[in-house]
Design an enzyme around this catalytic site. Structure first.
Site, PDB file in Angstrom:
ATOM      1  N   ARG A  56      -2.472  -2.115  -3.609  1.00  6.71           N
ATOM      2  CA  ARG A  56      -3.621  -1.251  -3.290  1.00  6.71           C
ATOM      3  C   ARG A  56      -3.500  -0.093  -4.150  1.00  6.71           C
ATOM      4  NH1 ARG A  56      -4.979   3.508   0.834  1.00  6.71           N
ATOM      5  NH2 ARG A  56      -6.993   3.975   0.277  1.00  6.71           N
ATOM      6  N   ASN A  92       0.854  -1.183  -0.007  1.00  8.80           N
ATOM      7  CA  ASN A  92      -0.074  -0.027   0.070  1.00  8.80           C
ATOM      8  C   ASN A  92       1.041   1.119  -0.058  1.00  8.80           C
ATOM      9  OD1 ASN A  92      -1.886   2.012   0.638  1.00  8.80           O
ATOM     10  ND2 ASN A  92      -2.682   1.073   2.344  1.00  8.80           N
ATOM     11  N   HIS A 149     -12.532   3.428  -0.440  1.00  9.59           N
ATOM     12  CA  HIS A 149     -12.680   2.400   0.625  1.00  9.59           C
ATOM     13  C   HIS A 149     -13.153   1.115   0.285  1.00  9.59           C
ATOM     14  CE1 HIS A 149     -12.518   5.849   3.883  1.00  9.59           C
ATOM     15  NE2 HIS A 149     -11.276   5.783   3.419  1.00  9.59           N
ATOM     16  N   GLU A 151      -8.520  -4.572   5.208  1.00  9.43           N
ATOM     17  CA  GLU A 151      -8.020  -4.294   3.706  1.00  9.43           C
ATOM     18  C   GLU A 151      -6.977  -5.093   2.934  1.00  9.43           C
ATOM     19  OE1 GLU A 151      -8.504  -0.338   5.236  1.00  9.43           O
ATOM     20  OE2 GLU A 151      -9.243   0.104   3.181  1.00  9.43           O
ATOM     21  N   ARG A 181     -11.202  16.235   6.378  1.00 10.15           N
ATOM     22  CA  ARG A 181     -11.918  16.554   5.190  1.00 10.15           C
ATOM     23  C   ARG A 181     -13.482  17.212   5.395  1.00 10.15           C
ATOM     24  NH1 ARG A 181     -10.689  11.297   2.633  1.00 10.15           N
ATOM     25  NH2 ARG A 181      -8.522  11.571   2.184  1.00 10.15           N
TER      26      ARG A 181
END
Ligand code: ADP
Length: 437
Positions: free
Chosen positions: A120, A27, A209, A417, A270
């Site tokens: 990823r 990742n 996601h 993940e 965010r």
């Protein structure tokens, strides 16, 4: 450069590895690389680590080796943790150091038990809706998508290219954050913007996601003892980045992030949803340029913008401490929860029938107060409730936290993940080698 191993290579690898083949998951983030070496026989981790602060004055590499059965396959690894500080100017140098760490433990990129690397990749656009074996054409396409994910896709690409340089014969698979959301119907993904302009510039909701939403929705169905294909789930992935999804019978039908990860829930830094005219207003009235507004909304907004902290643990501590500082933290918390509840209501309407609501990621897995507040008072209208004791239990396993009688189950499901990326990678590579490609 991106040449693949021959069919014979792939067969030999899958054969040697048997059920105990391993996948290295990489990742590569904007300033970090995280990795896990996963044994596909049981999903256990053989090694894991991260390099952070890539490109800064000193970077840090932390490499952890888990229990490895040495001997027959020549592995010399002993469980333990090594930490080094040095400068890595870019992702290439960082990944080479990771490969060297793995090699030092007899688990290098040339190890016969390694069947593939799973990468990823954040943005797959409309082209990549499944895990994809990487070749030159796929690399070029990921490159073409850089404008949609200017921070992430370039880092992902460097990770892939470096890994290909280190072992060109090893199959490498891209697993896209957007892919799980590709099943959204057009009325969910299309923005109500002039169609010609939207289509020309790829303006639409993609969602992110995805590997987490896929893993958690499936796992939630398992907790209920049902098939994913028969289960409707609202997944709330609440980490530093946060997103919600509505999953009907195993397929995503709606998600809160959009063209970029900026849309939707209030996040650590965010803003999530806001009137797009905020951008014009800031340009006209405050004289801010695009970069400044981008930075404001992505890094100086959300919980951090509201109260100065993006870590929910700190926000909770401040609320408990009280005083004016605690009040600021409380307001940030209330805004965060209010947005979450709006999405729960909206996704209930989208799904029609909700079997479960699943909380996951750093906040979702660890903060009982967020879970309580997100569904408080919804029992009468939506049939959603949490059991106080179950909710307060501090555990790392997937579990139900709703009372037995509740119409809608509420679950806490730790996301994984990396395991999902490894599983998708392994499935693709072994399927290809067994079908002779
Ligand atoms: P990401 O992968 O998006 O960086 P994570 O899923 O690791 O994020 O979540 C990180 C966030 O989880 C932290 O910023 C913090 O707000 C939150 N978090 C972690 N542990 C706890 C906890 N015990 N209580 C509340 N929040 C927590």
């Amino acid at each position: 450069m991106a040449e693949q191993g021959s069919d014979a290579d792939a067969d030999a690898r899958a054969g040697q590895a048997g059920r105990a083949g391993r996948v290295l998951v990489l990742n590569s983030g904007s300033s970090s690389v995280k990795y896990q070496l996963i044994d596909m026989a049981d999903g256990s981790r053989r090694a894991a680590g991260l390099v952070e602060r890539i490109g800064e004055r000193t970077s840090r590499l932390v490499h952890t080796v888990h229990t490895v059965h040495g001997g027959a396959d020549g592995e010399s690894a002993r469980p333990g943790r090594r930490e080094t500080e040095q400068r890595f100017p870019g992702h290439g140098a960082a990944l080479k150091a990771v490969a060297a760490e793995l090699a030092a433990d007899g688990m290098g990129l040339d190890s016969p038990r390694l069947v593939a690397i799973g990468h990823r990749v954040v943005h797959g656009g409309t082209r990549f809706t499944d895990p994809t074996l990487i070749d030159d054409e796929v690399l070029a396409e990921i490159e073409r998508l850089v404008p949609l994910a200017p921070l992430h896709n370039p880092a992902n690409l460097t990770g892939i290219r470096t890994a290909l340089d280190l072992n060109p014969g090893l199959p490498q698979v891209a697993v896209f954050d957007t892919a799980f959301h590709a099943t959204m119907p057009e009325h969910a993904w299309r923005y109500a913007v002039d169609t010609a302009t939207a289509d020309r510039y790829g303006l639409r909701r993609y969602g992110f996601h995805g590997t987490s939403h896929a893993f958690v929705s499936r796992r939630t169905a398992g907790l209920l003892g049902r098939e994913p294909g028969e289960t409707n789930v609202i997944v709330l992935h609440l980490g530093n980045g946060a997103s919600a999804s509505a999953v009907a019978g195993g397929r995503c039908v709606e998600t809160s992030m959009g063209l970029t990860p900026l849309e939707g829930l209030v996040m650590g830094t965010r803003s999530g949803d806001l009137d797009p005219a905020v951008v014009f207003h800031l340009a006209r009235v405050a004289g801010m340029d695009t970069e400044e507004i981008d930075t404001l909304l992505n890094t100086r907004s959300g919980l951090a913008g509201l109260c100065g902290d993006n870590d929910m643990r700190e926000i909770r501590r401040r609320i408990t401490a009280g005083g004016p500082d605690g009040e600021r933290a409380r307001l940030a918390f209330d805004i965060y929860i209010h947005r979450l509840r709006k999405y729960i209501g909206a996704y209930t309407a989208v799904l029609g029938r909700v079997d479960a609501i699943a909380f996951t990621a750093g906040v979702g897995e660890n903060d009982p107060e967020v879970r309580r507040a997100a569904v408080a008072g919804l029992e009468q209208t939506l049939g959603v409730a949490v059991d106080t004791e179950r909710n307060a239990e501090s555990a790392t396993r997937a579990r139900l936290i709703s009372p037995e009688y509740a119409r809608v189950a509420v679950a806490v499901v730790p996301t994984d993940e990396e395991l999902e990326i490894a599983a998708q990678t392994y499935q693709l590579v072994t399927r290809q080698s067994s079908s002779g490609r």
